[in-house]
Design an enzyme around this catalytic site. Sequence first.
Site, PDB file in Angstrom:
ATOM      1  N   ASN A 115       6.369  -3.795  -7.188  1.00 46.98           N
ATOM      2  CA  ASN A 115       6.438  -2.737  -6.177  1.00 46.98           C
ATOM      3  C   ASN A 115       5.098  -2.011  -6.166  1.00 46.98           C
ATOM      4  O   ASN A 115       4.777  -1.294  -7.105  1.00 46.98           O
ATOM      5  CB  ASN A 115       7.587  -1.779  -6.550  1.00 46.98           C
ATOM      6  CG  ASN A 115       7.676  -0.584  -5.619  1.00 46.98           C
ATOM      7  OD1 ASN A 115       6.978  -0.522  -4.608  1.00 46.98           O
ATOM      8  ND2 ASN A 115       8.531   0.362  -5.958  1.00 46.98           N
ATOM      9  N   GLU A 122      12.329   7.120  -6.009  1.00 44.39           N
ATOM     10  CA  GLU A 122      11.346   7.949  -5.291  1.00 44.39           C
ATOM     11  C   GLU A 122      11.826   8.250  -3.870  1.00 44.39           C
ATOM     12  O   GLU A 122      11.553   9.326  -3.334  1.00 44.39           O
ATOM     13  CB  GLU A 122       9.976   7.246  -5.304  1.00 44.39           C
ATOM     14  CG  GLU A 122       9.361   7.296  -6.703  1.00 44.39           C
ATOM     15  CD  GLU A 122       8.460   6.125  -7.062  1.00 44.39           C
ATOM     16  OE1 GLU A 122       8.031   5.386  -6.154  1.00 44.39           O
ATOM     17  OE2 GLU A 122       8.208   5.950  -8.272  1.00 44.39           O
ATOM     18  N   GLU A 152      16.670   1.105 -12.842  1.00 45.45           N
ATOM     19  CA  GLU A 152      15.403   1.791 -13.130  1.00 45.45           C
ATOM     20  C   GLU A 152      15.708   3.207 -13.604  1.00 45.45           C
ATOM     21  O   GLU A 152      15.886   4.115 -12.778  1.00 45.45           O
ATOM     22  CB  GLU A 152      14.543   1.870 -11.866  1.00 45.45           C
ATOM     23  CG  GLU A 152      14.137   0.523 -11.316  1.00 45.45           C
ATOM     24  CD  GLU A 152      12.857   0.616 -10.498  1.00 45.45           C
ATOM     25  OE1 GLU A 152      11.921  -0.120 -10.806  1.00 45.45           O
ATOM     26  OE2 GLU A 152      12.777   1.441  -9.569  1.00 45.45           O
ATOM     27  N   GLY A 172       6.901   5.174 -14.381  1.00 47.16           N
ATOM     28  CA  GLY A 172       5.553   5.734 -14.347  1.00 47.16           C
ATOM     29  C   GLY A 172       5.255   6.700 -15.478  1.00 47.16           C
ATOM     30  O   GLY A 172       4.272   7.444 -15.437  1.00 47.16           O
ATOM     31  N   SER A 211       8.117   1.352 -16.439  1.00 48.63           N
ATOM     32  CA  SER A 211       7.041   1.165 -17.409  1.00 48.63           C
ATOM     33  C   SER A 211       7.104  -0.193 -18.109  1.00 48.63           C
ATOM     34  O   SER A 211       6.832  -0.299 -19.308  1.00 48.63           O
ATOM     35  CB  SER A 211       7.032   2.303 -18.438  1.00 48.63           C
ATOM     36  OG  SER A 211       6.816   3.540 -17.794  1.00 48.63           O
ATOM     37  N   LYS A 237       4.186   0.313  -4.257  1.00 46.96           N
ATOM     38  CA  LYS A 237       4.334   1.718  -3.840  1.00 46.96           C
ATOM     39  C   LYS A 237       3.257   2.069  -2.806  1.00 46.96           C
ATOM     40  O   LYS A 237       2.888   1.234  -1.993  1.00 46.96           O
ATOM     41  CB  LYS A 237       4.322   2.639  -5.066  1.00 46.96           C
ATOM     42  CG  LYS A 237       5.367   2.206  -6.103  1.00 46.96           C
ATOM     43  CD  LYS A 237       5.613   3.190  -7.187  1.00 46.96           C
ATOM     44  CE  LYS A 237       6.680   2.653  -8.140  1.00 46.96           C
ATOM     45  NZ  LYS A 237       7.045   3.572  -9.207  1.00 46.96           N
ATOM     46  N   HIS A 248      15.392   3.230  -4.001  1.00 49.80           N
ATOM     47  CA  HIS A 248      14.452   3.539  -5.085  1.00 49.80           C
ATOM     48  C   HIS A 248      14.509   5.032  -5.397  1.00 49.80           C
ATOM     49  O   HIS A 248      14.644   5.859  -4.494  1.00 49.80           O
ATOM     50  CB  HIS A 248      13.037   3.117  -4.677  1.00 49.80           C
ATOM     51  CG  HIS A 248      12.099   3.113  -5.848  1.00 49.80           C
ATOM     52  ND1 HIS A 248      11.567   4.271  -6.363  1.00 49.80           N
ATOM     53  CD2 HIS A 248      11.637   2.106  -6.625  1.00 49.80           C
ATOM     54  CE1 HIS A 248      10.806   3.961  -7.407  1.00 49.80           C
ATOM     55  NE2 HIS A 248      10.830   2.654  -7.581  1.00 49.80           N
TER      56      HIS A 248
HETATM   57  P1  13P Z   1       6.379   1.630 -13.254  1.00 58.73           P
HETATM   58  O1  13P Z   1       6.420   0.200 -13.729  1.00 58.73           O
HETATM   59  O2  13P Z   1       5.020   2.068 -12.820  1.00 58.73           O
HETATM   60  O3  13P Z   1       7.028   2.556 -14.246  1.00 58.73           O
HETATM   61  O4  13P Z   1       7.285   1.702 -11.919  1.00 58.73           O
HETATM   62  C1  13P Z   1       8.549   1.147 -11.936  1.00 58.73           C
HETATM   63  C2  13P Z   1       9.099   1.189 -10.563  1.00 58.73           C
HETATM   64  O5  13P Z   1       9.405   2.251 -10.041  1.00 58.73           O
HETATM   65  C3  13P Z   1       9.230  -0.074  -9.828  1.00 58.73           C
HETATM   66  O6  13P Z   1       9.954   0.093  -8.650  1.00 58.73           O
END
Ligand code: 13P
Length: 255
Positions: A8, A97, A167, A173, A212, A10, A95
């Site tokens: 992803n 976010e 997740e 992150g 992560s 983002k 997601h």
């Molecule tokens: P990270 O691997 O940067 O923690 O992000 C995970 C994520 O949100 C994938 O959709």
Amino acid sequence: MRTIVAGNWKMHTDASGSRALVEHLHEVVPRGASNVEVVVAPPFPFLAQVAEQTRGTRIKVAAQNCHAAEQGAFTGEVSAGMLASIGATYCLVGHSERRQYFGETDALVAKKIMTLLKHGIIPIYCCGENLTERESDRHFDVVADQMKGALGELDSVSLERVVIAYEPVWAIGTGLTASAAQAQDMHAHIRSMLRTHGDVVAATVPILYGGSCKPDNAAAIFSCPDVNGGLIGGAALVAEQFAELIRIAERVKHP
Ligand code: 13P
């Protein structure tokens, strides 16, 4: 059961950066027969370009979001039909976010999933608890509620076409990752919920881990019996790291 390693991106890269990243991936992603599917989810402006660059290769393309409606006066939005028409195979939905910054609810996500399935696009449904919910020991209930809210109306034939990504929000992150035991416990919980829709559903729907995930922690997590690959954020922007995660997933032998 297939294994998936999905990246992803983002809101990262630009036109030349996304093109270069895919070119780099073509050099480093292992070739040949494999049980691991590779997926990248670039930002919307680069989706068609990346779909073009990856056509006929093992890399499949995912969108990061879509609108629930078929079409209409929704300025700035992208429909499932548009995604299908440029060759997207998958679309992320739910997601954390999108939930946190754009107020998306499971009821809305449920509608998006229905529309995506209608257009032959595989939804990657993201769920997971935040830190407060984990610390107050509510994480299993939170994820169960999310699953019911977004997937509860699907019949088992539709459910078989969905991919789930667990997740934990506190691991996204942050550099903190779930331990293998924490990941396995939640994935087993999700699997048992899927089993209430039949053994075929439980045996077909891949459950990815995200948060992560890096080459130095992925082997432990990908080896868990109910983990079927990963949804990768930061490490998916570095071609060598993403390729290494694919190699790790290919080496893992589930019982
Ligand atoms: P990270 O691997 O940067 O923690 O992000 C995970 C994520 O949100 C994938 O959709």
